[in-house]
Motif scaffolding. Sequence first.
Motif, PDB file in Angstrom:
ATOM      1  N   ARG A 237       3.396   6.650  11.016  1.00  7.43           N
ATOM      2  CA  ARG A 237       2.313   5.872  10.418  1.00  7.43           C
ATOM      3  C   ARG A 237       1.752   4.864  11.412  1.00  7.43           C
ATOM      4  O   ARG A 237       0.550   4.658  11.492  1.00  7.43           O
ATOM      5  CB  ARG A 237       2.819   5.144   9.171  1.00  7.43           C
ATOM      6  CG  ARG A 237       1.783   4.243   8.512  1.00  7.43           C
ATOM      7  CD  ARG A 237       2.362   3.521   7.319  1.00  7.43           C
ATOM      8  NE  ARG A 237       3.573   2.813   7.643  1.00  7.43           N
ATOM      9  CZ  ARG A 237       3.608   1.614   8.278  1.00  7.43           C
ATOM     10  NH1 ARG A 237       2.486   1.042   8.640  1.00  7.43           N
ATOM     11  NH2 ARG A 237       4.755   1.038   8.535  1.00  7.43           N
TER      12      ARG A 237
ATOM     13  N   TYR B 130      -6.268   5.618  14.767  1.00 12.07           N
ATOM     14  CA  TYR B 130      -7.436   5.363  13.918  1.00 12.07           C
ATOM     15  C   TYR B 130      -8.258   4.204  14.463  1.00 12.07           C
ATOM     16  O   TYR B 130      -9.491   4.286  14.573  1.00 12.07           O
ATOM     17  CB  TYR B 130      -6.956   5.072  12.504  1.00 12.07           C
ATOM     18  CG  TYR B 130      -8.039   4.664  11.538  1.00 12.07           C
ATOM     19  CD1 TYR B 130      -9.053   5.541  11.173  1.00 12.07           C
ATOM     20  CD2 TYR B 130      -8.045   3.388  10.974  1.00 12.07           C
ATOM     21  CE1 TYR B 130     -10.037   5.170  10.271  1.00 12.07           C
ATOM     22  CE2 TYR B 130      -9.018   3.015  10.081  1.00 12.07           C
ATOM     23  CZ  TYR B 130     -10.013   3.898   9.737  1.00 12.07           C
ATOM     24  OH  TYR B 130     -10.991   3.521   8.857  1.00 12.07           O
ATOM     25  N   TYR B 131      -7.587   3.113  14.827  1.00  9.99           N
ATOM     26  CA  TYR B 131      -8.306   1.977  15.401  1.00  9.99           C
ATOM     27  C   TYR B 131      -8.936   2.347  16.744  1.00  9.99           C
ATOM     28  O   TYR B 131     -10.064   1.939  17.052  1.00  9.99           O
ATOM     29  CB  TYR B 131      -7.349   0.797  15.593  1.00  9.99           C
ATOM     30  CG  TYR B 131      -6.770   0.247  14.306  1.00  9.99           C
ATOM     31  CD1 TYR B 131      -7.543   0.139  13.163  1.00  9.99           C
ATOM     32  CD2 TYR B 131      -5.443  -0.166  14.229  1.00  9.99           C
ATOM     33  CE1 TYR B 131      -7.012  -0.366  11.973  1.00  9.99           C
ATOM     34  CE2 TYR B 131      -4.907  -0.670  13.053  1.00  9.99           C
ATOM     35  CZ  TYR B 131      -5.699  -0.755  11.929  1.00  9.99           C
ATOM     36  OH  TYR B 131      -5.174  -1.253  10.761  1.00  9.99           O
TER      37      TYR B 131
ATOM     38  N   PHE C 236      -0.408   6.696  13.834  1.00 12.14           N
ATOM     39  CA  PHE C 236      -1.665   7.081  13.179  1.00 12.14           C
ATOM     40  C   PHE C 236      -2.600   5.880  13.055  1.00 12.14           C
ATOM     41  O   PHE C 236      -3.811   5.994  13.307  1.00 12.14           O
ATOM     42  CB  PHE C 236      -1.383   7.666  11.802  1.00 12.14           C
ATOM     43  CG  PHE C 236      -2.631   7.942  11.004  1.00 12.14           C
ATOM     44  CD1 PHE C 236      -3.380   9.085  11.230  1.00 12.14           C
ATOM     45  CD2 PHE C 236      -3.065   7.038  10.031  1.00 12.14           C
ATOM     46  CE1 PHE C 236      -4.535   9.335  10.508  1.00 12.14           C
ATOM     47  CE2 PHE C 236      -4.211   7.281   9.306  1.00 12.14           C
ATOM     48  CZ  PHE C 236      -4.956   8.431   9.539  1.00 12.14           C
ATOM     49  N   ASN C 237      -2.077   4.726  12.656  1.00 12.71           N
ATOM     50  CA  ASN C 237      -2.911   3.528  12.552  1.00 12.71           C
ATOM     51  C   ASN C 237      -3.549   3.184  13.895  1.00 12.71           C
ATOM     52  O   ASN C 237      -4.744   2.872  13.971  1.00 12.71           O
ATOM     53  CB  ASN C 237      -2.073   2.339  12.066  1.00 12.71           C
ATOM     54  CG  ASN C 237      -1.625   2.480  10.623  1.00 12.71           C
ATOM     55  OD1 ASN C 237      -2.190   3.275   9.869  1.00 12.71           O
ATOM     56  ND2 ASN C 237      -0.625   1.721  10.240  1.00 12.71           N
ATOM     57  N   THR C 238      -2.749   3.245  14.958  1.00 17.69           N
ATOM     58  CA  THR C 238      -3.266   2.910  16.284  1.00 17.69           C
ATOM     59  C   THR C 238      -4.344   3.899  16.721  1.00 17.69           C
ATOM     60  O   THR C 238      -5.375   3.503  17.280  1.00 17.69           O
ATOM     61  CB  THR C 238      -2.126   2.895  17.312  1.00 17.69           C
ATOM     62  OG1 THR C 238      -1.050   2.101  16.810  1.00 17.69           O
ATOM     63  CG2 THR C 238      -2.598   2.319  18.633  1.00 17.69           C
TER      64      THR C 238
ATOM     65  N   THR D 185      -0.475  -1.753  14.127  1.00 18.21           N
ATOM     66  CA  THR D 185      -0.490  -0.816  15.247  1.00 18.21           C
ATOM     67  C   THR D 185       0.943  -0.584  15.721  1.00 18.21           C
ATOM     68  O   THR D 185       1.879  -1.283  15.314  1.00 18.21           O
ATOM     69  CB  THR D 185      -1.334  -1.361  16.398  1.00 18.21           C
ATOM     70  OG1 THR D 185      -0.744  -2.589  16.883  1.00 18.21           O
ATOM     71  CG2 THR D 185      -2.759  -1.649  15.942  1.00 18.21           C
TER      72      THR D 185
ATOM     73  N   PHE E 293      -9.889   5.377  17.944  1.00 17.10           N
ATOM     74  CA  PHE E 293     -11.040   6.277  17.822  1.00 17.10           C
ATOM     75  C   PHE E 293     -12.241   5.559  17.216  1.00 17.10           C
ATOM     76  O   PHE E 293     -13.386   5.817  17.604  1.00 17.10           O
ATOM     77  CB  PHE E 293     -10.664   7.489  16.978  1.00 17.10           C
ATOM     78  CG  PHE E 293      -9.953   8.563  17.738  1.00 17.10           C
ATOM     79  CD1 PHE E 293     -10.627   9.340  18.679  1.00 17.10           C
ATOM     80  CD2 PHE E 293      -8.596   8.803  17.533  1.00 17.10           C
ATOM     81  CE1 PHE E 293      -9.969  10.321  19.399  1.00 17.10           C
ATOM     82  CE2 PHE E 293      -7.930   9.790  18.247  1.00 17.10           C
ATOM     83  CZ  PHE E 293      -8.619  10.552  19.180  1.00 17.10           C
ATOM     84  N   GLY E 294     -12.008   4.653  16.276  1.00 16.01           N
ATOM     85  CA  GLY E 294     -13.116   3.884  15.727  1.00 16.01           C
ATOM     86  C   GLY E 294     -13.776   3.016  16.779  1.00 16.01           C
ATOM     87  O   GLY E 294     -15.016   2.947  16.863  1.00 16.01           O
TER      88      GLY E 294
ATOM     89  N   PRO F 229     -10.148  -2.766   9.586  1.00 15.66           N
ATOM     90  CA  PRO F 229     -10.367  -2.140  10.894  1.00 15.66           C
ATOM     91  C   PRO F 229     -11.498  -2.777  11.688  1.00 15.66           C
ATOM     92  O   PRO F 229     -11.492  -2.737  12.920  1.00 15.66           O
ATOM     93  CB  PRO F 229     -10.696  -0.684  10.531  1.00 15.66           C
ATOM     94  CG  PRO F 229     -10.104  -0.476   9.182  1.00 15.66           C
ATOM     95  CD  PRO F 229     -10.203  -1.794   8.482  1.00 15.66           C
TER      96      PRO F 229
ATOM     97  N   TRP G 128     -12.394  -3.235  15.673  1.00 19.38           N
ATOM     98  CA  TRP G 128     -13.513  -2.505  16.244  1.00 19.38           C
ATOM     99  C   TRP G 128     -14.600  -3.411  16.811  1.00 19.38           C
ATOM    100  O   TRP G 128     -15.062  -3.194  17.935  1.00 19.38           O
ATOM    101  CB  TRP G 128     -14.124  -1.584  15.186  1.00 19.38           C
ATOM    102  CG  TRP G 128     -13.217  -0.496  14.735  1.00 19.38           C
ATOM    103  CD1 TRP G 128     -12.118  -0.021  15.402  1.00 19.38           C
ATOM    104  CD2 TRP G 128     -13.308   0.272  13.534  1.00 19.38           C
ATOM    105  NE1 TRP G 128     -11.512   0.977  14.693  1.00 19.38           N
ATOM    106  CE2 TRP G 128     -12.222   1.193  13.537  1.00 19.38           C
ATOM    107  CE3 TRP G 128     -14.191   0.292  12.466  1.00 19.38           C
ATOM    108  CZ2 TRP G 128     -12.011   2.101  12.509  1.00 19.38           C
ATOM    109  CZ3 TRP G 128     -13.988   1.192  11.434  1.00 19.38           C
ATOM    110  CH2 TRP G 128     -12.913   2.084  11.461  1.00 19.38           C
TER     111      TRP G 128
ATOM    112  N   LYS H 224      -0.651  -1.444   7.835  1.00 21.13           N
ATOM    113  CA  LYS H 224      -1.835  -1.249   8.678  1.00 21.13           C
ATOM    114  C   LYS H 224      -1.593  -1.641  10.131  1.00 21.13           C
ATOM    115  O   LYS H 224      -2.525  -1.610  10.925  1.00 21.13           O
ATOM    116  CB  LYS H 224      -3.005  -2.064   8.124  1.00 21.13           C
ATOM    117  CG  LYS H 224      -3.422  -1.686   6.713  1.00 21.13           C
ATOM    118  CD  LYS H 224      -4.571  -2.550   6.227  1.00 21.13           C
ATOM    119  CE  LYS H 224      -4.986  -2.166   4.806  1.00 21.13           C
ATOM    120  NZ  LYS H 224      -6.112  -3.015   4.311  1.00 21.13           N
TER     121      LYS H 224
END
Length: 295
Positions: free
Chosen positions: A85, A92-93, A88-90, A244, A95-96, A160, A164, A242
């Motif tokens: 998890r 997600y941040y 995945f959170n890292t 990283t 790629f955003g 996020p 970002w 949430k």
Amino acid sequence: MADSQTRTLISRAQLSRPLARRIYWTALVVTIVVFAVFFLFPLYWVASSGLKSAAEVEQIPQTLIPHTWEWGNYATAWSNYDLGRLIFNTAYYAFGALVLQLIFDVAAAYALSKLRPVLGNAVLFLMLGTLMIPATVLVIPNYLTAVNVPLLHWSLINSPLAIWLPSVANGFNIFLLKRFFDSIPEELMAAAAIDGAGPLRALRSIVLPMSRPILAVVSIFAMVAVWKDVLWPLLVITDTSKMTINVGLLNLTGDGIPMNVEMASLTVAAIPTIIFFLIFQRNIMSGLTAGSLKG
């Protein structure tokens, strides 16, 4: 003729001598091996420590090769501390931040390079001036802004957007992109204008297809900057679900987990960045040098 066109540390005539050739290759191999050992040994030590028992990790002197190979440490780290998890959170941040940087930084660099607005050089100078400001100086102003966004009065904590938005305004990436866009011949832009292509059409059909190397470099920088950051996510992401990977591992250090399991967790956390580097390592140098010459 070839020697006059190719500049090397040692000429081909010198390398043709047996003694000089042996000295050259010996020095080259020794240098590569020494640098490889210095760079790879920390990774090996962390990975091997994750395979040792807790007592062996803490013993002095340290052992280079584990006495017992405890592969279960990695399974324990993955399942007990929810590393999937956190990774995945890292991602997600990261790629955003990448998507937003490509949109806004490309637009800014294209405007400064090809559209050339009034006071464009002054704007670029101010952007580059931000690179001289230490990142830690901006932590408090950025945090106060994230807590209460001016005019909108939104709180971005645990959102996020808190990761970002600060990454979008990247003066260094804008400078790299502008430098590359400057190397694209003006004749191509003029021909596109004659054919009726507007600025956006020229950007989409001419500039972006030719800019793949530098776009790859900017993408790498954007991903790595978010992935390796600790201080900013530690401040704005307080929800454990949430966090990283870096912040999550930092919180684990105070939970009394065994040292060998902690080392296994660090190894797992390092694997995505190593794979990412091995895949895109050629894009770094090719992108940085692609716009160095005009024409």
